[in-house]
Design an enzyme around this catalytic site. Structure first.
Site: not given
Ligand code: C5P
Length: 298
Positions: A10, A96-98, A100-101, A103-105, A138
Site C-alpha cells: 500500500k 520492501p521490508v521495513a 512503509g508499504m 509488507g509485514g501487514s 494496517d
Molecule cells: O498497529 P501497529 O502494530 O502496526 O503499530 C506499530 C506502532 O506504530 C505502534 O506501536 C505505535 O507506536 C505506532 N502507531 C501509532 N498510531 C497508529 C498506528 C501505529 O502510534 N495509528
C-alpha cells in the site's frame, strides 16, 4: 495440500495524524491505496508449527520467529477456532521490508486468509477483519485492498471509489525505518503544538474518485513525512531527484523510508524509475499501478 495467497503493498495518499492517545496510538485519517507489488504466502500442513521461511532479495531481513505477523495470524486463527497451528508458512517477499508499504501487514493478512482456507473455519469476513485489527493497524487494509479511508488507529475502514489507474514509482532505501520510532519523532517534533483532529481531504477523495492524477498530486499529504525526514535526511535527495525527473509529486510512503512518486502514465513512470536509479539517491526504483485487489487465494 497447500494454499497460496497473494497480497498487495500500500501507499498512503493521505496520512493525517492526530495527537498521541492515552494508549500511545495516534488517531488517523489514513487514505490507503493498494499498489501492484505483492507478497505471496503459501501455507502447508507441517507438524510443530507455525514455522516460517522466506525467499526473495530481502529475505534475510525478515524475522522468522513468532514476531512475524504471519506466525501471529496463524496462532490467532488457530486459537479462535480450536485448531493446532501445525503449518509451514512460506513467504515470497517482493514488498520492501521495513519500508512503509505494509509488507509485514500483507504477510499477516495473507497468512490469515491462507490458514482460513486450509482449515475451512467458516469465519465471516467481519471475524477475519477483527483478527486483522488485533494483529496491527494496517492489516485490515491488506485484506481488503482497493482504496479505503482508515480511521481510529487506521483499522476502521470505509471503502473508497477509484475512477482510474494511477501509475507510481517506488524508490527503496538502503536501510529501514521503525514505525514506532517515526511516530515518536512525530510526537517530539510536535511537542507543545496543538494538533488538530485528523480529517480526510475532500479534494483528495474527489481526485481518487475521478482517477485524476494531477488533482491527486496536488492533494496528497503525509504528516509523518517531517518525522521520517528528520530520522533519514537523505530521503530529501531522493524526493528532489524524482521530482526533477518529472514526477507529478513525490512523498514518503507511510512511515517510510520508501518514497512514492506519482507519474502521468506508465511511460513516464518507467522514465522516472530509470532517472531515480541513475541518480544514486536510492537502492532501487520499482514501477507499480493502483488500485490493486486485496488478499486473494491464487
Ligand atoms: O498497529 P501497529 O502494530 O502496526 O503499530 C506499530 C506502532 O506504530 C505502534 O506501536 C505505535 O507506536 C505506532 N502507531 C501509532 N498510531 C497508529 C498506528 C501505529 O502510534 N495509528
Amino acid at each position: 495440500m497447500s494454499v497460496t495467497v497473494r497480497v498487495p503493498a500500500k501507499v498512503n495518499v493521505q496520512l493525517a495524524v492526530g495527537a498521541a492517545r492515552p494508549d500511545g496510538f495516534h488517531d488517523l485519517a489514513n487514505v490507503f491505496l493498494a499498489v501492484g507489488l505483492y507478497d505471496e504466502i503459501t501455507v502447508t500442513p507441517s507438524a510443530g508449527g507455525p514455522r516460517i521461511t522466506c525467499s526473495g532479495p530481502d529475505a534475510g531481513e525478515v524475522p522468522l520467529d513468532r514476531t512475524n505477523l504471519a506466525a501471529r495470524a496463524a496462532l490467532a486463527l488457530a486459537e479462535r477456532y480450536g485448531r493446532t497451528p501445525d503449518v509451514h508458512l512460506h513467504i515470497v517477499k517482493d514488498i520492501p521490508v521495513a519500508g512503509g508499504m505494509a509488507g509485514g501487514s500483507a504477510d499477516g493478512a495473507g497468512a490469515l486468509v491462507a490458514c482460513d482456507a486450509l482449515w475451512a473455519t467458516g469465519a465471516s469476513r467481519e471475524e477475519l477483519l477483527g483478527i486483522c485489527a488485533e494483529l496491527g493497524s494496517d492489516v485490515p487494509f491488506s485484506l481488503v485492498g482497493g482504496a479505503a479511508l482508515g480511521t481510529g488507529r487506521g483499522e476502521k475502514l470505509t471503502a473508497l471509489e477509484v475512477g482510474g489507474t494511477f501509475h507510481w514509482v517506488f524508490a527503496t532505501a538502503g536501510r529501514g525505518l521503525s514505525t514506532p520510532a517515526v511516530f515518536r519523532e512525530f510526537d517530539r517534533l510536535n511537542e507543545g503544538v496543538r494538533i488538530p483532529e485528523p480529517v480526510a481531504s475532500q479534494d483528495l477523495l474527489d481526485a481518487l474518485a475521478k482517477g485524476d492524477a494531477d488533482a491527486l498530486a496536488a492533494a496528497v499529504s503525509n504528516d509523518l513525512q517531517p518525522a521520517a525526514l528528520s530520522l533519514f535526511p537523505e530521503l530529501a535527495d531522493t524526493l528532489a531527484a524524482g521530482r526533477a525527473a518529472g514526477a507529478l509529486t513525490g512523498l514518503v510512503s507511510g512511515s517510510g523510508p520508501t518514497t512514492a512518486f506519482l507519474a502521468r502514465d506508465a511511460a513516464a513512470a518507467a522514465r522516472i524509475a530509470r532517472a531515480l536509479m541513475a541518480s544514486g539517491t536510492c537502492r532501487s526504483a520499482r514501477v507499480a499501478s493502483s488500485p490493486a485487489p486485496g488478499a486473494t487465494v491464487v
